[in-house]
Design a protein around this motif. Structure first.
Motif, mmCIF file in Angstrom:
data_model
loop_
_atom_site.group_PDB
_atom_site.id
_atom_site.type_symbol
_atom_site.label_atom_id
_atom_site.label_comp_id
_atom_site.label_asym_id
_atom_site.label_seq_id
_atom_site.Cartn_x
_atom_site.Cartn_y
_atom_site.Cartn_z
ATOM 1 N N VAL A 152 1.006 -0.898 -0.167
ATOM 2 C CA VAL A 152 0.084 0.333 -0.182
ATOM 3 C C VAL A 152 0.797 1.273 0.165
ATOM 4 O O VAL A 152 1.758 1.324 0.574
ATOM 5 N N THR A 153 0.153 2.099 -0.853
ATOM 6 C CA THR A 153 1.688 3.162 -1.006
ATOM 7 C C THR A 153 0.419 4.901 -0.649
ATOM 8 O O THR A 153 -1.031 4.802 -0.921
ATOM 9 N N ALA A 154 1.112 6.078 -1.058
ATOM 10 C CA ALA A 154 0.650 7.151 -0.091
ATOM 11 C C ALA A 154 1.122 8.354 -1.114
ATOM 12 O O ALA A 154 2.454 8.444 -1.275
ATOM 13 N N LYS A 155 -0.021 9.046 -1.642
ATOM 14 C CA LYS A 155 0.265 10.001 -2.667
ATOM 15 C C LYS A 155 0.249 11.924 -2.054
ATOM 16 O O LYS A 155 -1.273 11.549 -0.998
ATOM 17 N N ILE A 156 0.971 12.620 -1.240
ATOM 18 C CA ILE A 156 0.437 13.838 -0.537
ATOM 19 C C ILE A 156 0.814 14.752 -1.408
ATOM 20 O O ILE A 156 1.385 14.989 -2.841
ATOM 21 N N ARG A 157 0.372 16.028 -1.694
ATOM 22 C CA ARG A 157 1.496 17.063 -1.295
ATOM 23 C C ARG A 157 1.824 17.676 -0.427
ATOM 24 O O ARG A 157 1.894 17.005 0.955
ATOM 25 N N LEU A 158 2.617 19.174 -0.948
ATOM 26 C CA LEU A 158 3.223 19.008 0.634
ATOM 27 C C LEU A 158 2.761 20.017 2.396
ATOM 28 O O LEU A 158 3.238 20.018 2.847
ATOM 29 N N GLY A 159 1.256 20.313 1.158
ATOM 30 C CA GLY A 159 -0.008 20.730 2.139
ATOM 31 C C GLY A 159 -1.071 21.599 1.690
ATOM 32 O O GLY A 159 -1.259 21.337 1.110
ATOM 33 N N CYS A 160 -1.785 21.835 2.988
ATOM 34 C CA CYS A 160 -3.123 22.014 2.550
ATOM 35 C C CYS A 160 -2.470 23.636 2.266
ATOM 36 O O CYS A 160 -3.650 23.907 1.027
ATOM 37 N N HIS A 161 -1.838 24.018 2.055
ATOM 38 C CA HIS A 161 -1.555 25.918 2.119
ATOM 39 C C HIS A 161 0.209 26.011 2.306
ATOM 40 O O HIS A 161 0.709 25.428 2.904
ATOM 41 N N PRO A 162 0.105 27.226 1.494
ATOM 42 C CA PRO A 162 2.179 27.734 1.510
ATOM 43 C C PRO A 162 1.862 27.549 3.133
ATOM 44 O O PRO A 162 3.280 27.769 3.423
ATOM 45 N N LYS A 163 1.217 28.373 3.623
ATOM 46 C CA LYS A 163 0.789 28.747 5.481
ATOM 47 C C LYS A 163 1.246 27.661 6.029
ATOM 48 O O LYS A 163 0.944 27.799 8.095
ATOM 49 N N ASN A 164 0.963 26.519 5.313
ATOM 50 C CA ASN A 164 0.636 24.875 6.854
ATOM 51 C C ASN A 164 1.308 23.984 5.614
ATOM 52 O O ASN A 164 0.853 22.613 5.216
ATOM 53 N N ILE A 165 2.284 24.063 5.558
ATOM 54 C CA ILE A 165 3.572 22.837 4.935
ATOM 55 C C ILE A 165 3.685 21.906 6.427
ATOM 56 O O ILE A 165 4.223 22.238 7.065
ATOM 57 N N ASN A 166 2.688 20.716 6.437
ATOM 58 C CA ASN A 166 3.448 19.795 6.810
ATOM 59 C C ASN A 166 3.964 18.640 6.380
ATOM 60 O O ASN A 166 3.375 17.405 7.216
ATOM 61 N N CYS A 167 3.956 18.452 5.247
ATOM 62 C CA CYS A 167 4.817 17.284 4.652
ATOM 63 C C CYS A 167 5.320 16.310 5.214
ATOM 64 O O CYS A 167 5.775 14.759 5.356
ATOM 65 N N ASP A 168 6.247 16.929 6.411
ATOM 66 C CA ASP A 168 7.923 16.031 7.241
ATOM 67 C C ASP A 168 6.699 15.145 8.270
ATOM 68 O O ASP A 168 6.892 14.041 7.950
ATOM 69 N N GLU A 169 5.959 15.923 8.564
ATOM 70 C CA GLU A 169 5.337 15.571 10.028
ATOM 71 C C GLU A 169 4.652 14.162 9.332
ATOM 72 O O GLU A 169 4.473 12.798 9.947
ATOM 73 N N ILE A 170 3.597 14.373 8.095
ATOM 74 C CA ILE A 170 2.768 13.827 6.624
ATOM 75 C C ILE A 170 3.457 11.561 6.405
ATOM 76 O O ILE A 170 3.080 11.163 6.585
ATOM 77 N N ALA A 171 4.725 12.088 6.065
ATOM 78 C CA ALA A 171 5.786 11.152 5.939
ATOM 79 C C ALA A 171 5.605 10.510 7.008
ATOM 80 O O ALA A 171 6.171 9.367 6.633
ATOM 81 N N ARG A 172 6.411 11.157 8.349
ATOM 82 C CA ARG A 172 6.231 9.929 9.326
ATOM 83 C C ARG A 172 4.852 9.107 9.734
ATOM 84 O O ARG A 172 4.952 7.827 9.717
ATOM 85 N N VAL A 173 4.019 10.252 9.699
ATOM 86 C CA VAL A 173 2.160 9.823 9.588
ATOM 87 C C VAL A 173 2.153 7.619 8.466
ATOM 88 O O VAL A 173 1.612 7.011 8.752
ATOM 89 N N VAL A 174 2.524 8.832 7.206
ATOM 90 C CA VAL A 174 2.502 7.337 6.433
ATOM 91 C C VAL A 174 3.225 6.393 6.450
ATOM 92 O O VAL A 174 2.734 4.569 6.093
ATOM 93 N N GLU A 175 4.458 6.564 6.949
ATOM 94 C CA GLU A 175 5.221 5.458 7.074
ATOM 95 C C GLU A 175 5.017 4.664 8.357
ATOM 96 O O GLU A 175 5.092 3.213 8.436
ATOM 97 N N GLU A 176 4.966 5.276 9.258
ATOM 98 C CA GLU A 176 4.199 4.760 10.761
ATOM 99 C C GLU A 176 3.292 3.387 10.423
ATOM 100 O O GLU A 176 2.747 2.739 11.158
ATOM 101 N N ALA A 177 2.117 3.972 9.652
ATOM 102 C CA ALA A 177 1.147 3.577 9.530
ATOM 103 C C ALA A 177 1.986 1.928 8.779
ATOM 104 O O ALA A 177 0.449 1.485 8.343
ATOM 105 N N GLY A 178 2.705 2.034 7.453
ATOM 106 C CA GLY A 178 2.802 0.636 7.474
ATOM 107 C C GLY A 178 3.053 0.939 6.067
ATOM 108 O O GLY A 178 3.178 0.064 4.752
#
Length: 340
Positions: A152-178
């Motif tokens: 299972v893989t995931a595709k994301i963007r850098l965040g919802c808005h340029p003022k709310n870039i949270n891709c680092d946190e999301i990347a960790r969540v994606v990996e931790e979820a398997g």
């Protein structure tokens, strides 16, 4: 670039070589398009259009034909990824299990990147879920459990808005979820497709992943840019999206460039027109004349893009509704000269 410089991509137990992926694109990457990409070669992993998981379940419960977006999936060559979207973990898991058991897909990909309002604001799915990391975790982990050993893989963007870039946190969540791999489009959802993809920001995400590969996506419209992505940025693979819609031979050009071989030239204008007509016949075979002709309007515009007279061609092809009209417009108006 030496042929040995780029290693194959590993997604779970799957080897993708070359590490060049075709992006899932709603309304475009159907079985006809995928067949043409395969005929040219160069794409290590192809993907369907994104499939609405809730819609799939509804069709299944009402014993209706499964979505047109799964046309060809059961029988076409592997590897093949199917991308699904929704915001409910149980629904996604139900569909993921069916894709693995009934269709035998190679990869189940989750769309957390679509920025279109109908998916985000109306359905609270796609890139909307980037604001809910724990919900993403639940969706991924349930899919991983029911799909195993299919990755299972995931595709994301850098965040919802340029003022709310949270891709680092999301990347960790994606990996931790398997999840077995992460693809990142280098824009935020608010950017849609404006401006330029931020490859520096994509590259920085690699430090937040322990074991899974990072796939970069955005603005890859030439073989040279694909090579640069591997040389300059810390990615394990690349995904080509909009640029391939009118140039399905782009994958073969990029693959040759990665091997350090001469890049195959662009097909002649007549050859490009013939590819488009081949594409049209594949769609007609599946959907019949009327529906296929309407569907083909947007593809035809992609094939004409960047050529002298493209706007004139688009004006005419946008009105066709029969096979005869389509062939007549192509014969008279399809651009046969490159742009200046």
């Amino acid at each position: 670039m030496p042929a040995t410089a780029i290693a194959p991509l590993k997604i779970g137990n799957l080897t993708i070589d070359p590490p060049i992926l075709q992006a899932p694109m709603a309304g475009f990457t159907n079985a006809a398009f995928r067949q043409i990409v395969r005929e040219f070669g160069g794409a290590g992993l192809l993907a369907t259009e994104m499939v609405n998981a809730r819609g799939f379940v509804w069709l299944d419960e009402h014993e209706a034909e499964h979505p047109d977006r799964l046309w060809g999936v059961a029988d076409e060559p592997r590897p093949l990824a199917v991308q699904i979207w929704d915001n409910d973990a149980a629904t996604m898991a139900k569909v993921g299990a069916r894709l693995v058991e009934e269709y035998g897909v190679s990869v189940v990909d989750i769309n957390f990147g679509c920025p279109v309002r109908q998916v985000t604001e109306k359905a609270h799915s796609g890139s909307y879920l980037l604001r809910e990391p724990q919900r993403m975790h639940a969706i991924i982990s349930q899919l991983v459990q029911v799909c195993a050993p299919t990755p299972v893989t995931a595709k994301i963007r850098l965040g919802c808005h340029p003022k709310n870039i949270n891709c680092d946190e999301i990347a960790r969540v994606v990996e931790e979820a398997g999840a077995a791999a992460l693809t990142v489009h280098g824009r935020t959802a608010a950017d849609m497709f404006r401006g330029h993809a931020d490859w520096d920001r994509i590259s920085e995400i690699k430090a937040h992943l322990k074991n899974i590969p990072l796939i970069g996506n955005g603005d890859l419209d030439s073989p040279e840019k694909v090579v640069t992505a591997f040389e300059k940025y810390n990615v394990d693979a690349v995904m080509i999206a909009r640029a391939c819609l009118g140039r399905p031979w782009l994958f073969s050009q990029a693959a040759a460039a990665l091997r350090g071989e001469p890049i195959p030239p662009e097909p002649t204008m007549v050859q490009q027109r013939d590819v488009m007509l081949h594409h049209y016949r594949l769609v007609v075979d599946r959907f019949g004349e009327e529906k296929a002709t309407i569907l083909m309007r947007k593809y035809a515009c992609c094939y004409a893009q960047g050529k002298r007279g493209a706007r004139h061609f688009r004006t005419h092809v946008a009105k066709v509704s029969t096979e005869a009209e389509f062939y007549a417009v192509v014969e008279e108006h399809f651009p046969l000269s490159p742009a200046d």
